[in-house]
Design a protein around this motif. Structure first.
Motif, PDB file in Angstrom:
ATOM      1  N   GLN A  18      -6.618   6.274   3.190  1.00 13.31           N
ATOM      2  CA  GLN A  18      -5.617   5.859   4.156  1.00 13.31           C
ATOM      3  C   GLN A  18      -5.761   6.688   5.426  1.00 13.31           C
ATOM      4  O   GLN A  18      -6.020   7.891   5.369  1.00 13.31           O
ATOM      5  N   SER A  19      -5.554   6.044   6.555  1.00 12.38           N
ATOM      6  CA  SER A  19      -5.552   6.782   7.811  1.00 12.38           C
ATOM      7  C   SER A  19      -4.634   6.098   8.815  1.00 12.38           C
ATOM      8  O   SER A  19      -4.441   4.877   8.749  1.00 12.38           O
ATOM      9  N   PRO A  20      -4.051   6.869   9.731  1.00 11.93           N
ATOM     10  CA  PRO A  20      -4.099   8.335   9.772  1.00 11.93           C
ATOM     11  C   PRO A  20      -3.154   8.940   8.738  1.00 11.93           C
ATOM     12  O   PRO A  20      -2.314   8.235   8.188  1.00 11.93           O
ATOM     13  N   LYS A  21      -3.271  10.220   8.511  1.00 14.67           N
ATOM     14  CA  LYS A  21      -2.377  10.887   7.563  1.00 14.67           C
ATOM     15  C   LYS A  21      -0.997  11.087   8.192  1.00 14.67           C
ATOM     16  O   LYS A  21       0.025  10.995   7.512  1.00 14.67           O
ATOM     17  N   TYR A  22      -0.982  11.376   9.479  1.00 17.07           N
ATOM     18  CA  TYR A  22       0.276  11.538  10.225  1.00 17.07           C
ATOM     19  C   TYR A  22       0.192  10.681  11.481  1.00 17.07           C
ATOM     20  O   TYR A  22      -0.852  10.630  12.136  1.00 17.07           O
ATOM     21  N   LEU A  23       1.311  10.048  11.823  1.00 15.86           N
ATOM     22  CA  LEU A  23       1.334   9.175  12.989  1.00 15.86           C
ATOM     23  C   LEU A  23       2.718   9.242  13.621  1.00 15.86           C
ATOM     24  O   LEU A  23       3.739   9.155  12.926  1.00 15.86           O
ATOM     25  N   PHE A  24       2.716   9.386  14.941  1.00 17.23           N
ATOM     26  CA  PHE A  24       3.971   9.393  15.683  1.00 17.23           C
ATOM     27  C   PHE A  24       3.995   8.179  16.586  1.00 17.23           C
ATOM     28  O   PHE A  24       2.985   7.826  17.202  1.00 17.23           O
ATOM     29  N   ARG A  25       5.147   7.569  16.669  1.00 18.15           N
ATOM     30  CA  ARG A  25       5.255   6.339  17.442  1.00 18.15           C
ATOM     31  C   ARG A  25       6.533   6.361  18.247  1.00 18.15           C
ATOM     32  O   ARG A  25       7.558   6.869  17.783  1.00 18.15           O
ATOM     33  N   LYS A  26       6.456   5.796  19.425  1.00 16.37           N
ATOM     34  CA  LYS A  26       7.661   5.632  20.226  1.00 16.37           C
ATOM     35  C   LYS A  26       8.330   4.332  19.820  1.00 16.37           C
ATOM     36  O   LYS A  26       7.664   3.381  19.393  1.00 16.37           O
ATOM     37  N   THR A  44      10.503   5.094  10.130  1.00 16.77           N
ATOM     38  CA  THR A  44      10.107   6.446   9.734  1.00 16.77           C
ATOM     39  C   THR A  44      10.104   6.555   8.212  1.00 16.77           C
ATOM     40  O   THR A  44      11.138   6.386   7.573  1.00 16.77           O
ATOM     41  N   ALA A  45       8.929   6.808   7.630  1.00 14.73           N
ATOM     42  CA  ALA A  45       8.793   6.836   6.173  1.00 14.73           C
ATOM     43  C   ALA A  45       7.381   7.282   5.820  1.00 14.73           C
ATOM     44  O   ALA A  45       6.526   7.452   6.677  1.00 14.73           O
ATOM     45  N   PHE A  46       7.176   7.431   4.530  1.00 14.51           N
ATOM     46  CA  PHE A  46       5.861   7.728   3.971  1.00 14.51           C
ATOM     47  C   PHE A  46       5.335   6.429   3.385  1.00 14.51           C
ATOM     48  O   PHE A  46       5.995   5.793   2.561  1.00 14.51           O
ATOM     49  N   TYR A  47       4.135   6.004   3.816  1.00 11.52           N
ATOM     50  CA  TYR A  47       3.589   4.722   3.391  1.00 11.52           C
ATOM     51  C   TYR A  47       2.406   4.945   2.461  1.00 11.52           C
ATOM     52  O   TYR A  47       1.491   5.705   2.776  1.00 11.52           O
ATOM     53  N   LEU A  48       2.432   4.255   1.350  1.00 10.48           N
ATOM     54  CA  LEU A  48       1.399   4.404   0.337  1.00 10.48           C
ATOM     55  C   LEU A  48       0.697   3.081   0.093  1.00 10.48           C
ATOM     56  O   LEU A  48       1.329   2.057  -0.114  1.00 10.48           O
ATOM     57  N   CYS A  49      -0.626   3.136   0.102  1.00  8.24           N
ATOM     58  CA  CYS A  49      -1.451   1.991  -0.230  1.00  8.24           C
ATOM     59  C   CYS A  49      -1.970   2.174  -1.657  1.00  8.24           C
ATOM     60  O   CYS A  49      -2.251   3.313  -2.077  1.00  8.24           O
ATOM     61  N   ALA A  50      -2.093   1.085  -2.382  1.00  2.85           N
ATOM     62  CA  ALA A  50      -2.585   1.161  -3.753  1.00  2.85           C
ATOM     63  C   ALA A  50      -3.468  -0.041  -4.048  1.00  2.85           C
ATOM     64  O   ALA A  50      -3.440  -1.051  -3.330  1.00  2.85           O
ATOM     65  N   SER A  51      -4.251   0.072  -5.097  1.00  3.51           N
ATOM     66  CA  SER A  51      -5.065  -1.051  -5.540  1.00  3.51           C
ATOM     67  C   SER A  51      -5.075  -1.102  -7.055  1.00  3.51           C
ATOM     68  O   SER A  51      -4.722  -0.128  -7.727  1.00  3.51           O
ATOM     69  N   SER A  52      -5.472  -2.254  -7.577  1.00  5.22           N
ATOM     70  CA  SER A  52      -5.585  -2.385  -9.024  1.00  5.22           C
ATOM     71  C   SER A  52      -6.572  -3.492  -9.367  1.00  5.22           C
ATOM     72  O   SER A  52      -6.860  -4.375  -8.552  1.00  5.22           O
ATOM     73  N   ILE A  53      -7.082  -3.406 -10.585  1.00  2.00           N
ATOM     74  CA  ILE A  53      -7.911  -4.478 -11.123  1.00  2.00           C
ATOM     75  C   ILE A  53      -6.984  -5.629 -11.514  1.00  2.00           C
ATOM     76  O   ILE A  53      -5.850  -5.398 -11.947  1.00  2.00           O
ATOM     77  N   VAL A  54      -7.449  -6.832 -11.368  1.00  3.50           N
ATOM     78  CA  VAL A  54      -6.678  -7.978 -11.850  1.00  3.50           C
ATOM     79  C   VAL A  54      -7.554  -8.718 -12.844  1.00  3.50           C
ATOM     80  O   VAL A  54      -8.498  -9.391 -12.479  1.00  3.50           O
ATOM     81  N   SER A  55      -7.262  -8.531 -14.115  1.00  2.00           N
ATOM     82  CA  SER A  55      -8.073  -9.209 -15.115  1.00  2.00           C
ATOM     83  C   SER A  55      -7.276  -9.325 -16.396  1.00  2.00           C
ATOM     84  O   SER A  55      -6.338  -8.562 -16.635  1.00  2.00           O
ATOM     85  N   THR A  56      -7.669 -10.256 -17.219  1.00  2.00           N
ATOM     86  CA  THR A  56      -6.994 -10.461 -18.489  1.00  2.00           C
ATOM     87  C   THR A  56      -7.077  -9.201 -19.336  1.00  2.00           C
ATOM     88  O   THR A  56      -8.124  -8.611 -19.485  1.00  2.00           O
ATOM     89  N   GLY A  57      -5.961  -8.782 -19.841  1.00  2.00           N
ATOM     90  CA  GLY A  57      -5.938  -7.605 -20.697  1.00  2.00           C
ATOM     91  C   GLY A  57      -5.795  -6.302 -19.957  1.00  2.00           C
ATOM     92  O   GLY A  57      -5.568  -5.259 -20.559  1.00  2.00           O
ATOM     93  N   ASP A  58      -5.887  -6.318 -18.642  1.00  2.00           N
ATOM     94  CA  ASP A  58      -5.731  -5.067 -17.902  1.00  2.00           C
ATOM     95  C   ASP A  58      -4.271  -4.623 -17.937  1.00  2.00           C
ATOM     96  O   ASP A  58      -3.363  -5.440 -17.897  1.00  2.00           O
ATOM     97  N   THR A  59      -4.038  -3.325 -17.999  1.00  2.00           N
ATOM     98  CA  THR A  59      -2.679  -2.826 -18.151  1.00  2.00           C
ATOM     99  C   THR A  59      -1.989  -2.570 -16.822  1.00  2.00           C
ATOM    100  O   THR A  59      -0.873  -2.103 -16.797  1.00  2.00           O
ATOM    101  N   GLY A  60      -2.675  -2.829 -15.717  1.00  2.00           N
ATOM    102  CA  GLY A  60      -1.991  -2.774 -14.440  1.00  2.00           C
ATOM    103  C   GLY A  60      -1.889  -1.420 -13.798  1.00  2.00           C
ATOM    104  O   GLY A  60      -1.029  -1.192 -12.957  1.00  2.00           O
ATOM    105  N   GLU A  61      -2.773  -0.490 -14.156  1.00  2.00           N
ATOM    106  CA  GLU A  61      -2.725   0.826 -13.517  1.00  2.00           C
ATOM    107  C   GLU A  61      -2.970   0.697 -12.025  1.00  2.00           C
ATOM    108  O   GLU A  61      -3.883  -0.005 -11.591  1.00  2.00           O
TER     109      GLU A  61
END
Lengths: 113, 115
Positions: free
Chosen positions: B6-14, B86-103
């Motif tokens: 993820q980028s940037p790690k810190y961001l300031f905005r008007k 104003t917040a902390f934003y997190l991006c995530a990913s996961s596999i999508v397949s039959t039987g996957d547990t959704g980590e």
């Protein structure tokens, strides 16, 4: 809908103390359950998981057992260390459909020497 | 090493400015997500995407927009319509397949502060 309820923090323990963080859930069907950990300034990482009733997830000395009868997934560790200080999130993923994970509000753990 | 960047790690905005947060993954995961984290509220889902060129609103999509033109990339734009960005934003990913547990696999987050 789905929901996860965690005990409110912060939880402050001395090193080597026993840890329990309570988590209960509401969901239809048979969800998978997770504990994620977030260290300061970082993203979340999976700590452990359980996919069916009576399964026990374990990792790094932490354990949690999927209890369908009480809809709970409490996190335990027998002897905490200062390095365990973090925020812990309980989460569930319901079976079927798109993979939308529901998180609890998180419990902050502080371990003091 | 495989992971999510993820980028940037810190961001300031008007106030009144749009900003775009980058999220790139080399895990070959099909699904990608954006979460917002506020103190005492846990993680709330903003948008998610299970395949390229398709995405769905999450629980708090108002004031945000996304695109998924490539499997590896899922940028989030915080628009001026978002009243409290104003917040902390997190991006995530996961596999999508039959039987996957959704980590979910998370990036390290981007902290946005509106001045």
């Amino acid at each position: 809908g789905n929901s996860v309820t965690q005990m409110e923090g912060p939880v402050t323990l001395s090193e080597e103390a026993f840890l329990t963080i309570n988590c209960t859930y509401t969901a239809t069907g048979y969800p998978s359950l997770f504990w994620y950990v977030q260290y300061p300034g970082e993203g979340l990482q999976l700590l452990l998981k359980a996919t069916k009733a009576d399964d026990k997830g374990s990792n790094k000395g932490f354990e949690a057992t999927y209890r369908k009868e009480t809809t709970s997934f409490h996190l335990e560790k027998g002897s905490v260390q200062v390095s365990d200080s973090a925020v812990y999130f309980c989460a569930l993923l319901n079976s079927g459909g798109y993979q939308k994970v529901t998180f609890g509000t998180g419990t902050k753990l502080q371990v003091i020497p | 090493d495989g992971g999510i960047t993820q980028s940037p790690k810190y961001l300031f905005r008007k106030e009144g400015q749009n900003v775009t947060l980058s999220c790139e993954q080399n895990l070959n995961h099909d699904a990608m997500y954006w979460y917002r984290q506020d103190p005492g509220q846990g993680l709330r889902l903003i948008y998610y995407s299970q395949i390229v060129n398709d995405f769905q609103k999450g629980d708090i999509a108002e004031g945000y927009s996304v695109s998924r033109e490539k499997k590896e990339s899922f940028p989030l734009t915080v628009t001026s319509a978002q009243k409290n960005p104003t917040a902390f934003y997190l991006c995530a990913s996961s596999i999508v397949s039959t039987g996957d547990t959704g980590e979910l696999f998370f990036g390290e987050g981007s902290r946005l502060t509106v001045l």
